[in-house]
Write a protein that holds these residues in place. Structure first.
Motif, PDB file in Angstrom:
ATOM      1  N   UNK B 102       0.855  -1.181   0.000  1.00 55.21           N
ATOM      2  CA  UNK B 102       0.000   0.000   0.000  1.00 55.21           C
ATOM      3  C   UNK B 102       0.889   1.229   0.000  1.00 55.21           C
ATOM      4  N   UNK B 103       0.745   2.077  -0.979  1.00 50.34           N
ATOM      5  CA  UNK B 103       1.518   3.315  -0.992  1.00 50.34           C
ATOM      6  C   UNK B 103       0.568   4.472  -0.761  1.00 50.34           C
ATOM      7  N   UNK B 104       0.798   5.149   0.336  1.00 48.30           N
ATOM      8  CA  UNK B 104      -0.086   6.257   0.687  1.00 48.30           C
ATOM      9  C   UNK B 104       0.445   7.536   0.065  1.00 48.30           C
ATOM     10  N   UNK B 105      -0.357   8.143  -0.767  1.00 47.15           N
ATOM     11  CA  UNK B 105       0.040   9.417  -1.361  1.00 47.15           C
ATOM     12  C   UNK B 105      -1.093  10.384  -1.114  1.00 47.15           C
ATOM     13  N   UNK B 106      -1.019  11.073   0.016  1.00 47.88           N
ATOM     14  CA  UNK B 106      -2.182  11.872   0.367  1.00 47.88           C
ATOM     15  C   UNK B 106      -2.103  13.292  -0.126  1.00 47.88           C
ATOM     16  N   UNK B 111       1.268  15.252  -6.513  1.00 51.63           N
ATOM     17  CA  UNK B 111       1.631  14.353  -5.425  1.00 51.63           C
ATOM     18  C   UNK B 111       0.532  13.367  -5.081  1.00 51.63           C
ATOM     19  N   UNK B 112      -0.524  13.348  -5.882  1.00 45.23           N
ATOM     20  CA  UNK B 112      -1.658  12.552  -5.458  1.00 45.23           C
ATOM     21  C   UNK B 112      -1.554  11.122  -5.951  1.00 45.23           C
ATOM     22  N   UNK B 113      -2.291  10.269  -5.261  1.00 47.01           N
ATOM     23  CA  UNK B 113      -2.365   8.867  -5.669  1.00 47.01           C
ATOM     24  C   UNK B 113      -2.981   8.790  -7.047  1.00 47.01           C
ATOM     25  N   UNK B 114      -3.931   9.673  -7.292  1.00 43.59           N
ATOM     26  CA  UNK B 114      -4.657   9.644  -8.560  1.00 43.59           C
ATOM     27  C   UNK B 114      -3.731   9.928  -9.735  1.00 43.59           C
ATOM     28  N   UNK B 359      -7.608  22.512 -10.145  1.00 40.74           N
ATOM     29  CA  UNK B 359      -6.317  23.003 -10.614  1.00 40.74           C
ATOM     30  C   UNK B 359      -5.531  21.919 -11.340  1.00 40.74           C
ATOM     31  N   UNK B 360      -4.594  22.379 -12.117  1.00 44.32           N
ATOM     32  CA  UNK B 360      -3.767  21.427 -12.838  1.00 44.32           C
ATOM     33  C   UNK B 360      -2.886  20.673 -11.857  1.00 44.32           C
ATOM     34  N   UNK B 361      -2.465  19.492 -12.264  1.00 50.47           N
ATOM     35  CA  UNK B 361      -1.698  18.655 -11.361  1.00 50.47           C
ATOM     36  C   UNK B 361      -0.389  19.278 -10.926  1.00 50.47           C
TER      37      UNK B 361
END
Lengths: 493, 438, 327
Positions: B102-106, B111-114, B359-361
């Motif tokens: 599990x990699x948490x990218x909050x 920086x997002x998991x998405x 907003x843009x990534x």
């Protein structure tokens, strides 16, 4: 004990109560601000007490001490930044609870735990200080070494899933602490001709940098134009059922805190670390530590406040300061012509009792103020991120600068900050690094002294106390293994 | 060919640590001891450096063999949903007989998991937890964004919004007696618990679906709204179901009238859905698994079949229940329909939601770098200029950087805060703590 | 209703907090128009130097006319603080509380950035001799007993010292050299821990400043065998000095105030006058007494000469102890 009651009523004098209250409030504020520790707060106020009468003067300092050790937990919980080194262990569960919206509850638990630990230590101070002080005095080089190693074993409990990463982090911390002038040999190590490095790397800016800056950067990562509002802080006081579950850990941690505090040279920070690690070891749900588990707040917070009374034990009973803060308080005593120790106990029993009662009152006031201010503090997290984050950064700057008025400390903080951010991204735990820094000197110096005194004989390392500690250290590592082995046969059946 | 992006940084850092350690070791050589009879000053640092290097080698070594399967999650590991994600990973590990990390990218954006999940290779090895519980893209907009990047694999939880009134309130809310069930809010004061500029858009959605002439009041959070409901400030209100379930006392005083989920919930069999009452609307927060577009269909069905096995499903349901979430384990088609319905809504609301374009990534990346840069600038320039001007400039500049657009309404507030804080810090630190801000 | 109650509590707390400042207004409010003077203490809060420095700042403020506040710039055996104080602007607003370390460290620490020559001497305030002490119930009744035992068990006796390169360490080395005995020195981080170790029975003897062991002698827990100086120590009048006993060892620890080199003469004279008045203040003398320290006041140039003498003395002792840097 007939002596107790007149002094108890003497304390209820309004002027004295006011002084204690002021001390506790100042202490809490000092504790909350990252970079300002209990030691600094007490040191700054102590000259002002020279002009006061001894009782109010020292009461003020004690109030600040008690308040500051507690105050550190508030910023640890709400901002993820330990306000004082003693709050390092509170960050883990406290901050996660705050992020879930349970910040008020976390502060409530911290307040009550701090009160229980502090008040317990005052009772010990009043009743059984002599034996505890003698225990503390029995700590020589071998015992300190064993205690240092035992506390270092706590690293295992802060390492999360990966022990190598925890050891790496601790190793870096231990190494960084060796930079500077060696305690034993008096020669500079790794200083590369810089007079700033000659002074060593102070661990407060490192702690501020490593916890605060990654926290802020993570906040910035998650920033967006609209910030979802966290549910309102509904409850502060823990439910009765929760409280019942915490009874044993609180008692255990308070005892650990008093003992660690009573050992001269170790204070609230080491007490919190040891208590968290032992608390986790002996808990029913060790895997929940670090996920926002109330026990993870109760253990360190009760221990660090218990250490406040513990450090006073050796000061009042033997005249030996238990740590930096009590050294300053001892100085304050002496300015008034009072020598803490057996002499004071016999000649000025009344004063000593008043101080003890006063310390108890300080703890009670801390409880009251803490619970009242909790809502106020929790509101801080509702300040919009684009205002809050720059403010915290400014406080980090001011906090690390105010230690020695030296820009070097600020640079250390900035570098630690970036290092901490990298550590978060690569999943390397940061707490072992701080623990390593705090304990490095104690472990190395006492090892060297032991070798100095014992020659090459390994068995000379073992004394009653050090053996106990070494056995406990081994158990700290062994218990998780044993638990795992115990569980698998059960599964198969 | 698997992309092993995550591992290079770790290896790089470990090599750096090993290099620094060797550099320090070289310095060890010229330590001379003044104290005879004990270990020299170089022994302890040597020992520590050896340990550090050994650990670095170990970690770098492990980094060469990353786990094959990854579950990218935006939920912090300590949170309720985070623990559910861990449970899912556990089930997958057991069934696939290989570790699933599990990699948490909050974070958000870059920086997002998405972001990471959507740019991964479509081989089914990297699964993302998709959700519309994001500050930048909430509810309907979140659904739309999720479908842009992912193919739904299965649903896990769904927290529908519900309409509540005080217990025993009559009125025109629903009338089963008539042949056509109706839902009328005309003339009512209805409470919504998000403040006006929060793009939840439930109110706008209701308006689009034909509800007119109701006055809407916004509250900061559910407790405040429910308080007003109790006192009579509003006659009805919308709030998430989980909030209701997590507070038993509320269930006593209030009554759920309708629910914004696609079907009735097994736990609340008597509560009609808005759809039954003639309003084609679904609203709520969902979370589930997603896979990048272009992934093979068979991969998707295989993953779902793992989790729909009775014993696995039961474990997952228990976990969800323990975390006080609402279970919604659905297959790819059902889950897909849920999200699509919301996406439709977002399209209908087109005009309103344009203002709140997410907003843009890469904005988040710019902000982080900008903040680091400003802070370093602050530290470096400070010794040259005075504390007050530099501190004020820093606070203002960083606040502006972090506050996205719509600067004008916020600028006075930013400046005032910067002035107040600078003054307060200066006074407190220099007066009380005797700090010399030269 | 509850909201208002809570706000009331909050206001009460705020007033209590502010009350603290009102009470102290004497010190704060008056000095606002003028600038405060910084006194640099090159050691950590709570240490002996720090407490002393703060007391000097506190008492000195009255006679200098404005608040003197202390900043702790610790690190590197005083290197950071002393260096800062020596290189500060010589306008009289940055003073340094100088102590013995200034005259020892340049001899023993490589790369030490500052010596006494970089300062403008203002005044010497106190001198504290070092002494050798044992437990009150120890088998050594006099220094001779100790020396005899040390010679008989060469290298076996454990003596605590407050840090390699500290005045106490050097005092120990000087005594050992003079009495021709070999001891095992156990270094500690300051005199405090070494006294603790003595009291815990982990050491045979310890060498500290007389003022630090004094409270424990009073309490009857420790006993001082000799003062390593040529003058008896006022608070412990019946303890002989090493010179009296025939051992040529004389190591004192001193404390004084200095300004950066180049400070204008008028400012320096003003400061000297002010501190001289302070040295006669009965409250200050009481403070010294409580810490078992003797007043020794030497001002201006005489202080400078005294510093030079100390510097050379320590250089010699360091060489004897084998601690001197190889130039």
């Amino acid at each position: 004990m007939e002596l107790f009651f007149p002094h108890f009523f003497a304390i209820l004098d309004l002027a004295i109560l006011l002084i204690i209250a002021q001390g506790v409030i100042i202490g809490i504020i000092v504790g909350v601000l990252p970079g300002l520790s209990a030691t600094l707060g007490v040191a700054l106020v102590s000259p002002l007490t020279f002009a006061m009468e001894p009782l109010p003067g020292i009461m003020l300092l004690l109030g600040i001490y008690v308040g500051a050790v507690y105050g550190g937990s508030i910023s640890a919980i709400l901002m993820g930044i330990p306000g004082t080194p003693a709050a390092v262990a509170t960050v883990f569960d406290g901050n996660i609870m705050a992020k879930r919206g349970e910040g008020g509850l976390a502060i409530g638990i911290a307040t009550i735990s701090s009160f229980i630990g502090g008040f317990f230590s005052v009772i010990v101070l009043a009743l059984v200080s002599k034996p505890v002080a003698i225990l503390g005095l029995a700590f020589g080089e071998r015992e300190y070494f064993a205690l240092g190693v035992f506390a270092l074993a706590a690293v295992a409990h802060f390492s999360g899933k990966s022990l190598p990463k925890g050891l790496l982090s601790a190793g870096i911390g231990i190494f960084v602490a060796t930079i500077g002038i060696d305690e034993i040999h008096g020669i500079p190590r790794f200083t590369f001709e810089s007079s700033n490095l000659l002074g060593g790397i102070p661990y407060m800016p490192v702690m501020i940098g490593m916890f605060a800056i990654p926290e802020i950067l993570m906040n910035i990562e998650s920033l967006s134009q609209i910030r979802p509002k966290l549910p309102r802080i509904e409850r502060i006081l823990p439910a009765r059922s929760l409280f019942k579950n915490l009874r044993l850990p609180l008692l255990r941690s308070s005892v650990i805190g008093v003992i660690v505090g009573a050992v001269p040279g170790t204070g609230a920070d080491i007490a919190a670390i040891v208590s968290y690690s032992q608390g986790r070891n002996l808990s029913r749900h060790p895997e929940l530590f670090g996920t926002g588990y109330p026990e993870g707040i109760a253990c360190p917070e009760s221990a660090n406040n218990a250490a406040t009374g513990g450090t006073m034990i050796s000061l009042l009973t033997l005249g030996i300061p238990g740590g930096a803060v009590t050294a300053i308080i001892m100085g304050a005593f002496m300015v008034h012509g009072l020598q803490p120790g057996p002499l004071l106990m016999s000649k000025q029993m009344g004063l000593v009792w008043k101080l003890i009662v006063g310390m108890g009152v300080a703890n009670i006031l801390m409880l009251i103020f803490g619970l009242t201010l909790a809502r106020f503090f929790a509101k801080i997290s509702r300040v919009p991120a684009y205002l809050l984050n720059p403010i915290i950064l400014l406080l980090c700057f001011a906090g690390s600068f105010s230690l020695r008025n030296n820009m070097f400390d600020v640079y250390v903080m900035a570098i630690s900050g970036i290092g901490g951010y990298v550590m978060i991204k690569t999943d390397i735990p940061r707490a072992p690094l701080i623990i390593g820094m705090i304990l490095s000197g104690m472990v190395e110096a006492n090892f060297a002294r032991t070798v100095l005194l014992c020659g090459g004989d390994v068995f000379k390392f073992l004394t009653p106390i050090s053996t106990v500690l070494i056995v406990l250290t081994i158990l700290t590592f062994a218990i998780p293994w044993v638990k795992r082995l115990y569980r698998s046969p059960k599964k198969q059946s | 060919m698997r992309k092993q992006k995550a591992d290079l940084p770790i290896i790089f850092i470990m090599v750096g640590i090993i290099g620094l350690s060797i550099f320090m070791l070289a310095d060890l050589a010229h330590f001379e001891s003044h104290v005879a009879g004990t270990v020299g000053p170089g022994i302890f640092p040597l020992f520590i450096l050896v340990i550090v290097m050994a650990m670095a080698v170990l970690i770098a070594g492990k980094a060469f063999f990353p786990p094959e399967y990854k579950l990218l999650s935006p939920f912090p590991s300590g949170s309720g949903k985070g623990l559910i994600v861990n449970r899912i990973a556990g089930i997958f590990s057991k069934e696939l007989k290989t570790p699933v990390a599990v990699m948490v990218k909050s974070g958000e954006g870059y920086f997002s998991a998405e972001y990471m999940g959507s740019t991964a290779a479509p081989d089914g090895k990297i699964i993302t937890i998709i959700t519309n519980e994001k500050p930048t893209a909430l509810n309907f907009l979140g659904a739309s964004k999720a479908l842009e990047k992912f193919v739904p694999v299965m649903g896990v939880v769904f927290d529908p919004d519900i309409l509540v009134t005080l217990s025993g309130y009559g009125g025109n809310i629903d009338s089963f007696e008539t042949s056509r069930p109706l839902l009328k809010l005309a003339g009512f004061k209805v409470g919504f618990f998000h403040s006006a500029d929060f793009p939840y858009h439930l109110r706008e959605a209701l308006e689009k679906k034909g509800f007119r002439r109701f006055e809407s009041l916004f509250f900061d959070d559910p407790p405040e709204m429910l308080g007003s409901l109790k006192k009579g400030g509003i006659q009805a209100g919308f709030c998430p179901l989980t909030h209701f379930l997590q507070n038993e006392e509320l269930c006593r005083n209030f009554e759920i009238r309708a629910i914004l989920s696609p079907t009735r919930l097994p736990a609340l069999p008597n509560i009609p859905t808005f759809q039954e009452l003639g309003v084609d609307l679904i609203s709520g927060t969902w979370a589930g698994l997603g896979i990048p577009k272009n992934t093979d269909l068979s991969v998707i069905t295989r993953k779902f079949s793992i989790l729909s096995k009775p014993e696995n499903k039961r474990i997952l349901e228990e976990e969800i229940k323990e975390r006080r979430e609402i279970e919604n384990i659905q297959g790819p088609e059902e889950f897909g329909r849920l999200i699509s319905k919301q996406m439709e809504m977002q399209r209908d609301l087109g005009g309103v939601q344009e203002e709140f374009r997410a907003e843009k990534d890469f904005m988040s990346l710019y902000r982080v770098l900008g903040a680091i840069g400003l802070f370093l600038l602050f530290i470096l320039v400070y010794p040259l200029a005075g504390f007050i001007p530099i501190s004020f400039s820093f606070l203002t500049a960083l606040s502006i950087l972090l506050y996205p657009w719509r600067i004008r309404p916020a600028l006075p507030r930013i400046v005032m805060t910067a002035v107040a804080v600078t003054a307060a810090v200066y006074v407190i630190f220099s007066l009380l703590f005797n700090v010399v801000f030269s | 209703m509850r909201e208002r109650l809570k706000n009331k509590w909050f206001l009460i707390l705020l007033f209590v907090f502010l009350g603290f400042f009102v009470g102290q207004s004497a010190a704060f409010a008056l000095d606002y128009p003028k600038k405060k003077i910084e006194m640099v203490v090159a050691f950590n809060p709570g240490g002996d130097s720090d407490i002393f420095g703060r007391a000097v700042a506190q008492f000195g403020s009255k006679y200098i006319g404005e608040t003197i506040f202390v900043t702790n710039r610790a690190g590197g055996a005083g290197a950071i603080g002393f260096n800062y104080g020596a290189t500060a602007k010589p306008d009289g607003y940055v003073l340094t509380f100088v102590v013995t370390t200034l005259t020892i460290a340049p001899h023993t620490t490589k790369g030490y950035p500052v010596t006494y020559k970089d300062f403008e001497p203002i005044a010497l305030v106190a001198v504290v001799p070092s002494c050798i002490s044992v437990l009150a119930d120890s088998k050594y009744k006099t220094l001779e007993d100790f020396v005899k035992d040390a010679k008989a068990n060469s290298g076996k006796l454990r003596v605590g010292q407050a840090g390699t390169g500290s005045p106490w360490h050097l005092a120990g080395e000087a005594l050992a050299h003079a009495a021709d005995m070999k001891l095992t020195y156990v270094p500690y981080k300051g005199a405090g821990p070494s006294i603790t170790a003595l009291l815990g029975g982990h050491l045979d003897a310890t060498i500290t400043s007389a003022s630090e062991i004094y409270p424990h002698v009073q309490a009857g827990k420790a006993k001082t065998l000799a003062i390593i100086s040529d003058n008896r120590f006022a608070a412990m009048k019946d303890v002989p000095t090493t010179i009296e006993l025939g051992y040529k060892a004389n190591v004192v620890s001193w404390r004084g105030i200095a300004a950066p080199k180049g400070t204008p003469k008028e400012i320096a004279s003003f400061l000297i006058e002010g501190f001289e008045k302070m040295s006669k203040d009965p409250k200050f003398l009481k403070f010294l007494e409580s810490r078992g320290t003797d007043l020794k006041f030497i001002k201006g140039d005489a202080f400078g000469k005294w510093l030079a003498m100390m510097h050379d003395d320590y250089g010699r002792i360091a060489k004897v102890a084998g601690l001197a840097l190889k130039k």
